[in-house]
Design an enzyme around this catalytic site. Structure first.
Site, mmCIF file in Angstrom:
data_model
loop_
_atom_site.group_PDB
_atom_site.id
_atom_site.type_symbol
_atom_site.label_atom_id
_atom_site.label_comp_id
_atom_site.label_asym_id
_atom_site.label_seq_id
_atom_site.Cartn_x
_atom_site.Cartn_y
_atom_site.Cartn_z
ATOM 1 C CG HIS A 436 -28.507 -39.976 13.156
ATOM 2 N ND1 HIS A 436 -27.332 -39.747 13.813
ATOM 3 C CD2 HIS A 436 -28.776 -41.296 13.325
ATOM 4 C CE1 HIS A 436 -26.903 -40.876 14.337
ATOM 5 N NE2 HIS A 436 -27.749 -41.818 14.066
ATOM 6 C CD GLU A 437 -26.769 -41.218 7.474
ATOM 7 O OE1 GLU A 437 -27.331 -41.340 6.368
ATOM 8 O OE2 GLU A 437 -25.641 -40.706 7.603
#
Lengths: 598, 598
Positions: A436-437
């Site tokens: 994620h990110e």
């Protein structure tokens, strides 16, 4: 304990010297005492509220019931407590009700929260991120409409980016926004997936900071705008349903306590979205905030890793099994496994990766403070350094966190594989961070394809200058005649030269972007290891100097630091030999492989 | 598909040439057709019975209800099917009802079963292992009493070794055995933990092959004996309770479908145990069987990795996301992610590690067949090679399986972290293998401290001779003027020389065992990488030769082999540079670190 307060103080006050921030006007009201109070409060909430829920939040995961996601019943009180105690807007201005707390101290606190219970810590700080976007780019009216309830912990904030066809490729976002008669208000229609805390029953409302495409705008990345899309619209003192439906909750391998939602937006009459800032600037706004979010992900990875390290260290000290290799007496008692070299190796691996990463992340937070609250060249240089280091600060701890939690499991052996101990949970939780990110692959391309070259390569020049300052410090100023430090400094000098050579080689390929970026992930790993080696030389220099007068536990602590530095150079920095070899190879096997040859 | 039948045939018939085994008298009734029928049957059961239960067995894990472990209700029929079809005793003698199936083919079949559903495949082959111990060392009476029902899949077999205070340190076993009035029968008392399939409701009885200590016997490893301890005693045509209670079922991170039990033995009147073989020979018997069990664990690791690789390959081919780096046209369609270099790197990583490991494991199985069914020097040499390679064949695939399943998760991104796709399950399942059947640390010590030096180092000499044969084959006989093979062969030659140097260096430290074995785990990794490089040169040589006439899919397959070989040398073999550097370093940081400095 699930983290080391002593180590955190070492980073903040002995290495980074965070008190220096109080010389900046923005932080003038703070001092070491107020910083310590913040950290103590974080520790106290973590121990009493967050940690007791670590296991139960994993076992009883959120469920979608009648269109609403139900989370652990104590989350409502916890989020309100974060609001009441001022955590959600602590870094923001006094005039907004914030405390102008330095990011450095804020991130040190989130490190503690994340080590206690990563899932629980996700809720309030997603709200902080969303509010920060709103206050940075939104109108005063929007800020006033939404942020007070967010700061109070009553409304949840989210970042709503990902769609079924737009994950790593954000420019493919297709959620649409159609102007209404009211200026600044749009009808939003589309769907978003994997939205963290995108819906739950611990808050009264959810405010999505959502990327969407205004109809008729430019194609691709240049046509994406940012909207505030509440789950319920505040109108005339009441909350009105805003046509944001929860289609599902994803069940995940780890950090199960925090729900990830699938949202249908505007499938009936259309959801009202409030434009934040100018049209078509959505990606730019989002990415300006992204650096901090990404440093935050790196910090979360270190938090989880640290919790696992502490658990495995406790176990290794207590579990008797086997005897020293040189022990010949039959029937002699078993010894705690911390006495076995291979267990110490796995502990030193965790310690060196995690404490090195924590140092880097707090350093990046310090750069963020200088960039935002400082002035002139200092602020500009800090911004450049933060920009360059962000993909490393996000990815190195995330990738390595999978391996450090694995080492923790291995130390516990069969016990570590069972749910009787928390390390298997940490192993599952750690696995999200390389995803994620921005995946590690995306960050590799960001580092080599953008960060290294932008502004004429000034970021890299500044970083190498910082590293050379550290080398000078290690070899002369603080620690004259310290052969151990000189040895490490020489190795770092070699590593910098290796990094420079590899970078020059790769930049020579830049006219062929496919070739240039093919191994960007390996380059990121290489750069990350050298960066950590720099951090460890800083820590070792401070520790060596402090050892001159340290006693008892303090002396043990500094000895541990020097050993962890040596470990990192011996077992980790050495990997750059192999990476440099590969990165300069002319065999382009990943490019020559055909899809139908697999 | 969850494995590649084409690749399995390549290993068996093109590289190892398993048909040669049928020249041995034991396997004279077999031929390629009968081997293929076995593999086809394994594929058929796997697809129709095992694979459909993969997810549900993970979600609905076994529970202890009223003292009995309840497993998935279909397991009873599955285990009976394995019994009815003759799988459980397939490798055993005709006179025992077996089929004298070569281990090579048997292990190829277990590879298929494990890739379909590792948890389900555990039950029948634990019985095979236990029965093998019984038939190898037990009296005819014992064999007759227990094995027919085990072969039929009606009674479960287990290996009952681990105790609360005796995990890696087996010599600390304290379960006691007291002679009764009946010769060969003892009263057993103690507890065992982590016993795979130690109790469940899919079989009518469980026969534990259990280590215990006869009262008054020698201390330590020399006083441990092997017993058959049934859950229920067969007496006069009925089954009588034998005082083996199930105290608990462990909940685990993965392979949840197979229960792991905590057993209390003889807490009331004492359980009857039947001595297997001679007193005090238990550990010796167990370790004679352990080589095969350990090769089996490596194979299970490859199975799970292969299932994850296949899932990620399917996804990479189908999932559109992003565009080629050099693509400049705005609005162009997204491409399947398999076109991105970093995704191909992650696929090649999995392919090269898994197919290289599968080759090694089948090679070890072939050595097992030669050792058991061959004669004279061939059999002796095969036994030595198997003995040397066992710690590598167990540990390399187990450690790397954690990383290959991680790469599969990463390819799926956010989707891979959810339970909507099976890769997160494979990631959790893979983590057991570096732990059970001896941790990686134990195998490192076994390799460097025992296997490398025993018989005057003859095992290593034989292995290097095999590697040199492969080099000769690659550079002359089959593939004259193949510059790619020559290049790989040169790299392997360098790696062998590096391995020899490191080994010589370490043996120079052998007078100080603590120092000598401190980095044995790294030595194991190093040796493993060189061994895989050898396997890949073999595979590449066969593929290169076959390419001369191959067409269509076959040509694509062989091209893929050559690319995977190149990948392994470029990205994995190169790691030996760093490992060799560390292994020859004089900084003994793991030994100098104090426990209280952490």
């Amino acid at each position: 304990m699930f983290y080391s307060p002593r180590d955190l103080r070492f980073h903040l006050y002995e290495v980074i010297q965070a008190e220096k921030l109080t010389q900046l006007p923005r932080f003038a009201d703070h001092d070491r005492t107020s910083f310590d109070m913040v950290l103590e409060a974080a520790g106290q909430i973590s121990e009493t509220l967050l940690r007791p829920l670590l296991t139960v939040m994993d076992r009883e995961e959120p469920q979608l019931v009648d269109g609403k996601i139900r989370v652990h019943p104590q989350m409502a009180a916890i989020i309100r407590r974060f609001g009441d105690d001022g955590w959600i807007n602590a870094p923001f201005d006094y005039k907004e009700g914030g405390q102008q707390l330095p990011t450095t101290i804020m991130n040190a606190a989130t490190f503690i929260f994340g080590a206690a219970n990563y899932s629980a810590s996700v809720f309030p700080f997603l709200t902080t991120g969303a509010a920060n976007l709103l206050r940075s780019f939104g109108s005063k009216e929007l800020v006033d409409r939404f942020t007070p309830m967010m700061y109070a912990g009553r409304w949840q904030g989210t970042m709503a980016l990902t769609e079924p066809d737009a994950g790593s490729s954000l420019s493919d976002i297709s959620t649409s926004a159609e102007p209404t008669d009211v200026p600044g208000e749009y009808r939003i229609r589309g769907q978003k997936i994997y939205i963290s805390a995108g819906d739950h029953d611990a808050c009264e409302n959810v405010v999505h900071l959502m990327l969407a495409r205004i109809k008729g705008g430019p194609a691709g990345a240049k046509g994406i705008s940012l909207f505030a899309v509440p789950q319920k619209r505040p109108e005339l003192g009441t909350l009105v349903d805003n046509d944001v439906q929860t289609a599902g909750v994803y069940h995940k391998m780890g950090y199960k306590g925090a729900p990830i939602a699938h949202l249908m937006i505007g499938s009936a009459e259309g959801a009202v979205g409030y434009l934040v800032g100018e049209p078509h600037q959505g990606l730019r706004y989002m990415f300006q905030m992204m650096n901090e979010a990404r440093v935050g992900v790196g910090m979360n990875a270190v938090s989880i890793g640290t919790a696992a390290y502490c658990a495995s260290l406790d176990y290794a000290r207590e579990r008797p099994q086997g005897r020293p290799i040189a022990e010949k007496t039959a029937g002699s008692p078993q010894v705690p496994i911390i006495h076995h070299a291979d267990v110490r190796r796995m502990l030193l691996f965790q310690k060196s990766v995690l404490e090195g990463s924590l140092g880097l992340l707090l350093q990046c937070s310090y750069y963020a403070d200088l960039a935002h609250a400082g002035e002139g060249e200092t602020a500009q240089n800090a911004a450049l350094l933060l920009d360059l280091l962000t993909p490393i600060a996000k990815s190195y701890p995330s990738e390595m966190g999978c391996l450090t939690t694995s080492a923790a499991v291995q130390i516990l052996g069969g016990a570590g594989y069972t749910t009787d101990f928390p390390v298997e949970q940490f192993y599952r939780e750690a696995r999200i961070h390389p995803i994620h990110e921005g995946t590690t692959g995306i960050h590799g391309i960001d580092l080599l394809g953008r960060k290294v070259t932008q502004h004429g390569g000034k970021g890299v020049q500044l970083l190498i200058a910082e590293m050379q300052k550290t080398i000078a410090d290690a070899t002369t100023y603080r620690a004259t005649n310290m052969p151990e430090l000189t040895y490490l400094a020489d190795r770092l000098r070699e590593a910098i030269s290796r990094l420079t050579n590899v970078t020059t080689y790769l930049l020579g390929l830049a006219s062929n972007p496919t070739l240039f970026l093919a191994d960007a992930t390996l380059y990121l790993e290489f750069f990350g290891i050298v960066t950590l080696a720099w951090q460890w030389l800083r820590q070792a220099t401070v520790a060596q100097a402090a050892l001159a007068t340290a006693q008892g536990d303090d002396a043990a602590f500094y000895h541990g630091k020097l050993m962890a530095a040596r470990y990192f150079y011996e077992y980790e920095l050495v990997k750059t030999l192999a990476l440099a070899h590969r990165l300069q190879s002319t065999d382009h096997v990943t490019l020559e492989m055909h899809s139908d040859w697999f």
